[in-house]
Design a protein around this motif. Structure first.
Motif, PDB file in Angstrom:
ATOM      1  N   GLN A   1      12.459  -0.251  -9.317  1.00 40.34           N
ATOM      2  CA  GLN A   1      13.396  -1.220  -8.781  1.00 40.34           C
ATOM      3  C   GLN A   1      12.707  -2.575  -8.686  1.00 40.34           C
ATOM      4  OE1 GLN A   1      14.620   0.719  -5.096  1.00 40.34           O
ATOM      5  NE2 GLN A   1      16.431   1.527  -6.121  1.00 40.34           N
ATOM      6  N   ALA A   2      13.372  -3.596  -9.218  1.00 39.21           N
ATOM      7  CA  ALA A   2      12.767  -4.922  -9.304  1.00 39.21           C
ATOM      8  C   ALA A   2      12.992  -5.714  -8.024  1.00 39.21           C
ATOM      9  CB  ALA A   2      13.351  -5.676 -10.499  1.00 39.21           C
ATOM     10  N   GLY A   3      12.232  -6.781  -7.873  1.00 40.40           N
ATOM     11  CA  GLY A   3      12.338  -7.672  -6.726  1.00 40.40           C
ATOM     12  C   GLY A   3      11.014  -8.373  -6.518  1.00 40.40           C
ATOM     13  N   LEU A   4      10.765  -8.834  -5.292  1.00 42.35           N
ATOM     14  CA  LEU A   4       9.467  -9.426  -4.998  1.00 42.35           C
ATOM     15  C   LEU A   4       8.348  -8.431  -5.256  1.00 42.35           C
ATOM     16  CD1 LEU A   4      10.196 -11.374  -1.692  1.00 42.35           C
ATOM     17  CD2 LEU A   4       9.383 -12.373  -3.827  1.00 42.35           C
ATOM     18  N   LEU A   5       8.601  -7.158  -4.900  1.00 39.22           N
ATOM     19  CA  LEU A   5       7.646  -6.078  -5.148  1.00 39.22           C
ATOM     20  C   LEU A   5       8.314  -5.005  -5.995  1.00 39.22           C
ATOM     21  CD1 LEU A   5       6.093  -5.582  -1.593  1.00 39.22           C
ATOM     22  CD2 LEU A   5       5.189  -6.962  -3.457  1.00 39.22           C
ATOM     23  N   THR A   6       7.513  -4.292  -6.768  1.00 37.61           N
ATOM     24  CA  THR A   6       8.020  -3.155  -7.530  1.00 37.61           C
ATOM     25  C   THR A   6       8.064  -1.932  -6.617  1.00 37.61           C
ATOM     26  OG1 THR A   6       7.045  -4.016  -9.558  1.00 37.61           O
ATOM     27  CG2 THR A   6       7.648  -1.691  -9.547  1.00 37.61           C
ATOM     28  N   THR A   7       9.202  -1.276  -6.573  1.00 34.63           N
ATOM     29  CA  THR A   7       9.341  -0.080  -5.742  1.00 34.63           C
ATOM     30  C   THR A   7       9.863   1.079  -6.595  1.00 34.63           C
ATOM     31  OG1 THR A   7      11.585  -0.750  -5.096  1.00 34.63           O
ATOM     32  CG2 THR A   7       9.788  -1.393  -3.644  1.00 34.63           C
ATOM     33  N   PRO A   8       9.498   2.314  -6.237  1.00 35.06           N
ATOM     34  CA  PRO A   8      10.018   3.453  -6.996  1.00 35.06           C
ATOM     35  C   PRO A   8      11.514   3.619  -6.770  1.00 35.06           C
ATOM     36  CG  PRO A   8       8.122   4.073  -5.616  1.00 35.06           C
ATOM     37  CD  PRO A   8       8.573   2.725  -5.166  1.00 35.06           C
ATOM     38  N   THR A   9      12.202   4.101  -7.790  1.00 26.22           N
ATOM     39  CA  THR A   9      13.568   4.552  -7.578  1.00 26.22           C
ATOM     40  C   THR A   9      13.490   5.754  -6.633  1.00 26.22           C
ATOM     41  OG1 THR A   9      14.244   3.830  -9.776  1.00 26.22           O
ATOM     42  CG2 THR A   9      15.640   5.471  -8.680  1.00 26.22           C
ATOM     43  N   PRO A  10      14.272   5.787  -5.529  1.00 25.29           N
ATOM     44  CA  PRO A  10      14.137   6.860  -4.541  1.00 25.29           C
ATOM     45  C   PRO A  10      14.169   8.249  -5.172  1.00 25.29           C
ATOM     46  CG  PRO A  10      15.612   5.165  -3.725  1.00 25.29           C
ATOM     47  CD  PRO A  10      15.305   4.801  -5.156  1.00 25.29           C
ATOM     48  N   TYR A  11      13.256   9.091  -4.748  1.00 25.22           N
ATOM     49  CA  TYR A  11      13.161  10.442  -5.273  1.00 25.22           C
ATOM     50  C   TYR A  11      12.700  11.372  -4.153  1.00 25.22           C
ATOM     51  CZ  TYR A  11       8.091   9.843  -5.249  1.00 25.22           C
ATOM     52  OH  TYR A  11       6.789   9.634  -4.853  1.00 25.22           O
ATOM     53  N   LYS A  12      12.883  12.666  -4.353  1.00 21.53           N
ATOM     54  CA  LYS A  12      12.443  13.664  -3.379  1.00 21.53           C
ATOM     55  C   LYS A  12      11.452  14.621  -4.039  1.00 21.53           C
ATOM     56  CE  LYS A  12      16.370  13.707  -0.198  1.00 21.53           C
ATOM     57  NZ  LYS A  12      17.357  14.549   0.518  1.00 21.53           N
ATOM     58  N   ILE A  13      10.462  15.031  -3.248  1.00 26.81           N
ATOM     59  CA  ILE A  13       9.508  16.026  -3.712  1.00 26.81           C
ATOM     60  C   ILE A  13       9.295  17.061  -2.612  1.00 26.81           C
ATOM     61  CG2 ILE A  13       8.304  14.509  -5.310  1.00 26.81           C
ATOM     62  CD1 ILE A  13       6.124  14.125  -3.221  1.00 26.81           C
ATOM     63  N   VAL A  14       8.680  18.163  -2.993  1.00 25.54           N
ATOM     64  CA  VAL A  14       8.320  19.211  -2.051  1.00 25.54           C
ATOM     65  C   VAL A  14       6.809  19.214  -1.879  1.00 25.54           C
ATOM     66  CG1 VAL A  14       8.241  21.692  -1.645  1.00 25.54           C
ATOM     67  CG2 VAL A  14      10.314  20.638  -2.591  1.00 25.54           C
ATOM     68  N   PHE A  15       6.353  19.099  -0.639  1.00 21.11           N
ATOM     69  CA  PHE A  15       4.917  19.227  -0.332  1.00 21.11           C
ATOM     70  C   PHE A  15       4.651  20.715  -0.051  1.00 21.11           C
ATOM     71  CE2 PHE A  15       5.854  14.815   0.660  1.00 21.11           C
ATOM     72  CZ  PHE A  15       4.751  14.153   0.165  1.00 21.11           C
TER      73      PHE A  15
ATOM     74  N   THR B   1       0.824  -1.210   0.000  1.00 26.76           N
ATOM     75  CA  THR B   1       0.000   0.000   0.000  1.00 26.76           C
ATOM     76  C   THR B   1       0.860   1.262   0.000  1.00 26.76           C
ATOM     77  OG1 THR B   1      -1.765  -1.172   1.184  1.00 26.76           O
ATOM     78  CG2 THR B   1      -1.835   1.230   1.206  1.00 26.76           C
ATOM     79  N   SER B   2       1.902   1.273   0.833  1.00 29.03           N
ATOM     80  CA  SER B   2       2.756   2.469   0.882  1.00 29.03           C
ATOM     81  C   SER B   2       3.498   2.673  -0.437  1.00 29.03           C
ATOM     82  CB  SER B   2       3.738   2.373   2.049  1.00 29.03           C
ATOM     83  OG  SER B   2       4.541   1.217   1.957  1.00 29.03           O
ATOM     84  N   ASN B   3       3.939   1.575  -1.096  1.00 27.92           N
ATOM     85  CA  ASN B   3       4.573   1.710  -2.411  1.00 27.92           C
ATOM     86  C   ASN B   3       3.607   2.295  -3.426  1.00 27.92           C
ATOM     87  OD1 ASN B   3       6.941   0.643  -1.473  1.00 27.92           O
ATOM     88  ND2 ASN B   3       6.902  -1.201  -2.718  1.00 27.92           N
ATOM     89  N   THR B   4       2.341   1.865  -3.360  1.00 25.53           N
ATOM     90  CA  THR B   4       1.343   2.393  -4.293  1.00 25.53           C
ATOM     91  C   THR B   4       1.139   3.883  -4.083  1.00 25.53           C
ATOM     92  OG1 THR B   4       0.206   0.250  -4.356  1.00 25.53           O
ATOM     93  CG2 THR B   4      -1.018   2.166  -5.125  1.00 25.53           C
ATOM     94  N   ILE B   5       1.020   4.319  -2.826  1.00 25.10           N
ATOM     95  CA  ILE B   5       0.875   5.756  -2.553  1.00 25.10           C
ATOM     96  C   ILE B   5       2.095   6.514  -3.056  1.00 25.10           C
ATOM     97  CG2 ILE B   5       0.649   7.521  -0.749  1.00 25.10           C
ATOM     98  CD1 ILE B   5      -0.948   5.487   0.886  1.00 25.10           C
ATOM     99  N   ASP B   6       3.273   5.935  -2.849  1.00 27.50           N
ATOM    100  CA  ASP B   6       4.511   6.552  -3.337  1.00 27.50           C
ATOM    101  C   ASP B   6       4.463   6.719  -4.854  1.00 27.50           C
ATOM    102  OD1 ASP B   6       6.913   7.742  -2.865  1.00 27.50           O
ATOM    103  OD2 ASP B   6       8.026   5.902  -2.483  1.00 27.50           O
ATOM    104  N   PHE B   7       3.981   5.702  -5.559  1.00 31.56           N
ATOM    105  CA  PHE B   7       3.858   5.789  -7.016  1.00 31.56           C
ATOM    106  C   PHE B   7       2.794   6.807  -7.430  1.00 31.56           C
ATOM    107  CE2 PHE B   7       5.888   1.457  -7.518  1.00 31.56           C
ATOM    108  CZ  PHE B   7       6.913   1.888  -8.350  1.00 31.56           C
ATOM    109  N   ILE B   8       1.713   6.906  -6.645  1.00 29.87           N
ATOM    110  CA  ILE B   8       0.679   7.907  -6.945  1.00 29.87           C
ATOM    111  C   ILE B   8       1.287   9.311  -6.887  1.00 29.87           C
ATOM    112  CG2 ILE B   8      -1.433   8.999  -6.092  1.00 29.87           C
ATOM    113  CD1 ILE B   8      -2.302   6.187  -5.105  1.00 29.87           C
ATOM    114  N   LEU B   9       2.009   9.595  -5.818  1.00 25.89           N
ATOM    115  CA  LEU B   9       2.624  10.916  -5.667  1.00 25.89           C
ATOM    116  C   LEU B   9       3.630  11.174  -6.779  1.00 25.89           C
ATOM    117  CD1 LEU B   9       3.191  10.958  -1.782  1.00 25.89           C
ATOM    118  CD2 LEU B   9       1.209  11.764  -3.082  1.00 25.89           C
TER     119      LEU B   9
END
Length: 495
Positions: free
Chosen positions: A478-492, A308-316
């Motif tokens: 990033q590949a593996g058991l789960l798909t994760t975003p490549t680390p990135y930074k944003i400004v809220f 769920t947290s990875n999905t929110i990360d991808f949404i952002l």
């Protein structure tokens, strides 16, 4: 000399016979690459994954190469087939003969050497434990107002954490994951995880574990003996360390519940309910044991800590990359909610564009590109091919979500594909992010509610910007058991 020549010739004949038997495909087995004795296709699959980037990409290549939507492999001693189109995957999801789980070294290592818990079990223990967990999660408010209120509370805490960064660049995944996991943990143990430093450490271990393995288990599953020769390189030590850390984290919580247990508290959380079952079954053979409780918690922790947290990360990330889509989200929220309103599930029908963005993110990024594994409980047929009993089946979920014939332009991030002219959600027949059938994701209701409330809550308060002199987030994952975003930074940025 003649005897030596005879023995040598006999040895060659025996080796040839062994090679033929060890590399022979079962009758009517699906097409796929030729395998080697002992290791099967493990080495080839690993090398091809390095070449193409992800395991699912290798399966796509083989699908074209062998002109087949089902690929037959052998990984170590295990016969493994990969289902790669909707009709095959739907059958695997919904037919009882595919409800099993493999009994192999990798899955036993995941559950600390046992065959317990929910995720990695099958048969009577799986049915009993899954039904128990589902029933008691509902009693504690899962899927009802109590769940929504808990998510809203964590969402408000997350907004406060974001505020503290004062519009400075931040890695969103690091802060979102704690809030999401605390929602699940409250249902499990009755309260939030108070030690964020300890939690951050456990989540980091989860990320390392996810990157180190794919759904096939790799070399460690093919040749378990390698754990004695190369425990670091095979990531055996990583899993052992991860398991030990989780045990040390869970056991004090279980012991605290035992000390505070009373009959009137069994509906407060899952741990109290499980302890009640343990007491009811004292003196008789039962699956309700301390070890099984740890394994059930482990399953819930693993399932809820990243997806769920990875999905929110991808949404952002998607909203940063697509400013026009972010603008539409803000306009819809502003038309429905005031600045002081708390996002609620009852707002979903009026915030259908937000829901479409969430669905499109799950379709486009495919958190679990290859799911499973399933074990065939009896000899069966799939796609016109024969699958012997105990064959392992991997499920290529991403091939459904990126099917050009169905979606038309699957490589385009386009939320509108899930909306009709009246802005109602449609076109979800081939959306299978949570699986189908009896093994459908146990936490689907919680995940869907969390995705919606967290996303709306963040966008209600902030616009998402690229840091000054920063670079755009990479679409490469990033590949593996789960798909994760490549680390990135944003400004809220406050709206």
């Amino acid at each position: 000399m003649e005897m030596f020549a005879f023995l040598f010739a006999a040895l060659i004949v025996l080796l040839c016979a062994y090679w033929r038997v060890a590399t022979k495909r079962p009758t009517q087995y699906p097409p796929g690459p030729q395998w080697l004795p002992i290791i099967g296709n493990t080495s080839l699959l690993r090398n091809e994954t390095k070449k193409y980037g992800r395991q699912i990409d290798v399966f796509r290549v083989w699908k074209k190469l062998y002109n087949s939507s089902i690929i037959g492999l052998k990984l170590g001693r295990e016969l493994v087939v990969v289902a790669l189109d909707y009709s095959l995957i739907h059958k695997v999801h919904t037919s009882n003969e595919y409800d099993g789980r493999p009994d192999n070294f990798f899955l036993r290592l995941r559950t600390m050497g046992s065959r317990l818990g929910i995720t990695c079990t099958d048969g009577e223990i799986w049915s009993e434990q899954r039904n128990f967990v589902s029933r008691h999660l509902r009693k504690t408010g899962y899927g009802r107002n109590a769940m929504e209120e808990l998510i809203q509370h964590e969402m408000k805490d997350l907004i406060q954490v974001i505020d503290e960064f004062n519009e400075q660049p931040v890695c969103s995944g690091n802060i979102v994951s704690i809030g999401v996991l605390n929602v699940l943990w409250t249902f499990t143990a009755g309260k939030k995880i108070s030690n964020n430093e300890n939690l951050t450490h456990l989540l980091d271990l989860m990320r390392q574990r996810s990157k180190a393995f794919d759904m096939s288990g790799g070399w460690l599953n093919t040749i378990p003996f390698l754990r004695f020769i190369a425990p670091e390189r095979t990531s055996f030590n990583l899993i052992k360390h991860f398991n030990a850390e989780l045990c040390n984290f869970f056991k004090p919580i279980i012991e605290e519940h035992k000390r505070e247990f009373s009959a009137d508290r069994i509906d407060e959380d899952l741990v109290f309910a499980f302890i009640n079952e343990m007491k009811r079954n004292e003196g008789v053979p039962s699956n309700f044991t301390d070890t099984q409780l740890i394994m059930v918690i482990l399953d819930l922790f693993i399932a809820g800590s990243q997806s769920t947290s990875n999905t929110i990360d991808f949404i952002l990330m998607s909203l940063v990359l697509n400013k026009d889509i972010q603008k539409k989200c803000h306009e819809e929220i502003d038309a429905v909610l005031s600045a002081d309103d708390i996002p609620s599930l009852k707002d979903k029908p009026k915030l259908s564009y937000i829901e479409a963005v969430i669905l499109e993110t799950q379709r486009y990024y495919n958190i679990v590109p290859v799911s499973g594994p399933r074990r065939v409980l009896n000899d069966t047929e799939l796609g016109g091919f024969h699958l012997p009993k105990n064959t392992t089946v991997l499920i290529g979920l991403e091939t459904i979500h990126m099917d050009t014939e169905y979606w038309g332009d699957p490589d385009v991030f386009r939320p509108e594909r899930f909306l009709d002219f009246d802005r109602k959600i449609v076109n979800t027949e081939r959306f299978v992010a949570f699986g189908q059938g009896r093994r459908k994701c146990l936490g689907e209701a919680l995940a869907r509610a969390s995705l919606f409330i967290f996303t709306v809550g963040i966008l209600q308060k902030f616009s998402l910007e690229i840091p000054l002199n920063g670079k755009l987030p990479e679409k490469r994952t990033q590949a593996g058991l789960l798909t994760t975003p490549t680390p990135y930074k944003i400004v809220f940025k406050h709206r």
